[in-house]
Scaffold this motif. Structure first.
Motif, PDB file in Angstrom:
ATOM      1  N   UNK A 212     -41.462 -43.734  31.714  1.00 21.94           N
ATOM      2  CA  UNK A 212     -42.604 -44.397  32.040  1.00 21.94           C
ATOM      3  C   UNK A 212     -43.739 -43.297  32.909  1.00 21.94           C
ATOM      4  N   UNK A 213     -42.742 -43.464  34.281  1.00 24.62           N
ATOM      5  CA  UNK A 213     -43.260 -43.089  35.652  1.00 24.62           C
ATOM      6  C   UNK A 213     -42.927 -41.457  35.495  1.00 24.62           C
ATOM      7  N   UNK A 214     -41.861 -40.792  34.614  1.00 21.29           N
ATOM      8  CA  UNK A 214     -42.096 -39.044  34.368  1.00 21.29           C
ATOM      9  C   UNK A 214     -43.292 -38.789  33.736  1.00 21.29           C
ATOM     10  N   UNK A 215     -43.494 -40.081  32.166  1.00 19.52           N
ATOM     11  CA  UNK A 215     -44.273 -39.431  31.361  1.00 19.52           C
ATOM     12  C   UNK A 215     -45.678 -39.837  31.836  1.00 19.52           C
ATOM     13  N   UNK A 216     -46.382 -40.358  32.840  1.00 14.39           N
ATOM     14  CA  UNK A 216     -47.592 -41.005  33.779  1.00 14.39           C
ATOM     15  C   UNK A 216     -48.249 -39.672  33.910  1.00 14.39           C
ATOM     16  N   UNK A 217     -46.858 -38.418  34.823  1.00 16.36           N
ATOM     17  CA  UNK A 217     -47.777 -38.080  35.506  1.00 16.36           C
ATOM     18  C   UNK A 217     -46.860 -36.589  34.746  1.00 16.36           C
ATOM     19  N   UNK A 218     -46.501 -36.731  33.602  1.00 14.71           N
ATOM     20  CA  UNK A 218     -46.334 -34.737  32.808  1.00 14.71           C
ATOM     21  C   UNK A 218     -48.169 -35.623  31.712  1.00 14.71           C
ATOM     22  N   UNK A 219     -48.401 -36.514  31.099  1.00 12.28           N
ATOM     23  CA  UNK A 219     -49.593 -36.566  30.785  1.00 12.28           C
ATOM     24  C   UNK A 219     -50.698 -36.391  31.025  1.00 12.28           C
ATOM     25  N   UNK A 220     -50.601 -37.263  32.674  1.00 11.12           N
ATOM     26  CA  UNK A 220     -51.948 -36.964  33.648  1.00 11.12           C
ATOM     27  C   UNK A 220     -52.061 -35.119  33.983  1.00 11.12           C
ATOM     28  N   UNK A 221     -50.923 -34.849  34.013  1.00 13.03           N
ATOM     29  CA  UNK A 221     -51.121 -33.123  34.030  1.00 13.03           C
ATOM     30  C   UNK A 221     -51.587 -32.729  33.151  1.00 13.03           C
ATOM     31  N   UNK A 222     -51.429 -32.732  32.146  1.00 13.23           N
ATOM     32  CA  UNK A 222     -51.755 -32.700  30.608  1.00 13.23           C
ATOM     33  C   UNK A 222     -53.689 -32.567  30.745  1.00 13.23           C
ATOM     34  N   UNK A 223     -54.271 -33.549  31.090  1.00  9.08           N
ATOM     35  CA  UNK A 223     -55.290 -33.646  31.504  1.00  9.08           C
ATOM     36  C   UNK A 223     -56.085 -32.846  32.137  1.00  9.08           C
ATOM     37  N   UNK A 224     -55.425 -32.994  33.900  1.00  7.49           N
ATOM     38  CA  UNK A 224     -56.185 -31.869  34.606  1.00  7.49           C
ATOM     39  C   UNK A 224     -56.210 -30.653  34.198  1.00  7.49           C
ATOM     40  N   UNK A 225     -54.721 -29.830  34.377  1.00  9.84           N
ATOM     41  CA  UNK A 225     -55.042 -27.871  34.509  1.00  9.84           C
ATOM     42  C   UNK A 225     -55.588 -28.034  32.862  1.00  9.84           C
TER      43      UNK A 225
END
Ligand SMILES: [Zn+2]
Ligand SMILES: [Zn+2]
Length: 382
Positions: A212-225
């Protein structure tokens, strides 16, 4: 078109005794039976190696036979009861085709092992299992009671199920490829031995937390980039939340998200039992958080992600933009400042403001690559 109109009939044409329920069940079981018979005929091409031993099991054959007979009886019942004959005809045709190519006695047409396969049988098991689990839940505890099973864009979402099930072999290979490569360069024997010796429950929770920790940041990157958001916008284009909506995800995002999130799980040496248990959990859990289930779960959702929590991630409201990225522990959103869960409330609608993503699987597949002046990123929260 006629068949689709029948499936999406308004409630007055679906009442008990109208032949709709028998027609729909007959068609679904008929198609399930037909696809399973095809996978028996072409085990190397259309069936997963894991299910091949299942195919030799007598109870699998008995179950398949019962499915085909039930489908045929239901289709006939619908033909008798219903004025429109298309549902009954389609269901009966699927059963007859299944019978013509061998029915429950079908044997393999392919000799010798074939290294490549499509998971047609996985698609049937996938949809039957998740459908049987979640359709009753959504009927008994609905968030939106008037939402239909065959709501708008249901065909797109089932098609997402079909593609990711057929491609199960290549997806599994791609998912584990980066993690396996890392492991060859960083063997980490000491850490792996220590982790493998931990009790099952500790391993299971640790996998949940790390992925979930990795998923959180990957998911957030998918929203920000911006260019990543164009891929992820496909997942957010769903205007309806239910058990089918979670399957809508761009093929490249499935690969990126899965292959990055399995890295800690695979590289750190968790046991196969813990990894398989987690994979099953995440399979059911990711469907659950999208489901049209209106449970309040006040205590549960303080610790674990609930449907309401993830529904807010998909909410159309400006306040719901870029919030609730975690899929297991809301704690991560609290820690990183993206938590949003107004007391007892649900979003008023779902999707992206202005609905820039086109409808249809193939248009959505091409959408991230097209040069377009659509809004590149979700607008910031207001
Ligand atoms: Zn998202
Ligand atoms: Zn989602």
């Amino acid at each position: 078109m006629q068949l689709r109109q029948e499936l999406e009939s308004p409630p007055a044409f679906r009442r008990f005794g109208s032949g709709w329920v028998s027609g729909v069940l007959g068609l679904i079981l008929g198609l399930a039976g037909l696809f399973l018979v095809i996978s028996l005929r072409f085990p190397g091409l259309m069936a997963m190696p894991e299910t091949r031993s299942l195919q030799q099991n007598i109870w699998f054959r008995v179950g398949l036979h019962t499915t085909l007979v039930t489908a045929f009886v239901l289709a006939l019942l619908s033909l008798v009861l219903r004025r429109g004959k298309i549902l009954g005809t389609a269901g009966a045709t699927a059963v007859l085709l299944a019978g013509l190519i061998g029915g429950s006695h079908a044997t393999s047409l392919v000799r010798g092992p074939i290294p490549v396969f499509l998971g047609l049988d996985f698609f049937v098991l996938n949809v039957l299992f998740t459908g049987l689990l979640f359709i009753p839940l959504e009927r008994i505890f609905p968030r939106k009671a008037d939402q239909e099973i065959f709501r708008s864009e249901w065909r797109e979402d089932i098609f997402y199920y079909l593609v990711s099930s057929l491609m199960v072999q290549i997806l599994t290979f791609l998912t584990f490829f980066p993690a396996k490569t890392i492991l060859t360069f960083a063997p980490l024997a000491g850490v792996r031995g220590w982790i493998a010796a931990l009790p099952f429950f500790v391993q299971f929770v640790a996998i949940m937390f790390l992925t979930d920790l990795v998923q959180y940041w990957v998911h957030r990157a998918f929203h920000k980039v911006p260019w990543l958001w164009r891929f992820h916008a496909v997942h957010h284009s769903a205007k309806t939340m239910d058990w089918m909506a979670g399957a809508r995800m761009h093929f490249l995002e499935i690969f990126a998200l899965r292959s990055l999130t399995v890295i800690p799980m695979y590289v750190l040496g968790f046991t196969d039992t813990a990894m398989h248990a987690y994979i099953f959990l995440v399979y059911v859990y990711s469907t659950f958080v999208h489901a049209n289930v209106g449970w309040r779960l006040r205590l549960f959702e303080k610790i674990l992600v609930s449907p309401r929590f993830h529904h807010w991630h998909h909410g159309i409201e400006p306040a719901a933009i870029n919030v609730n990225f975690s899929v297991h522990f809301p704690l991560l959103d609290r820690l990183f400042g993206t938590y949003y869960l107004p007391k007892d409330a649900w979003p008023s609608g779902y999707g992206i403001s202005g609905h820039p993503v086109p409808q249809g699987y193939f248009s959505q597949f091409k959408y991230p690559f097209a040069s377009s002046k659509d809004t590149l990123l979700p607008p910031e929260r207001t």
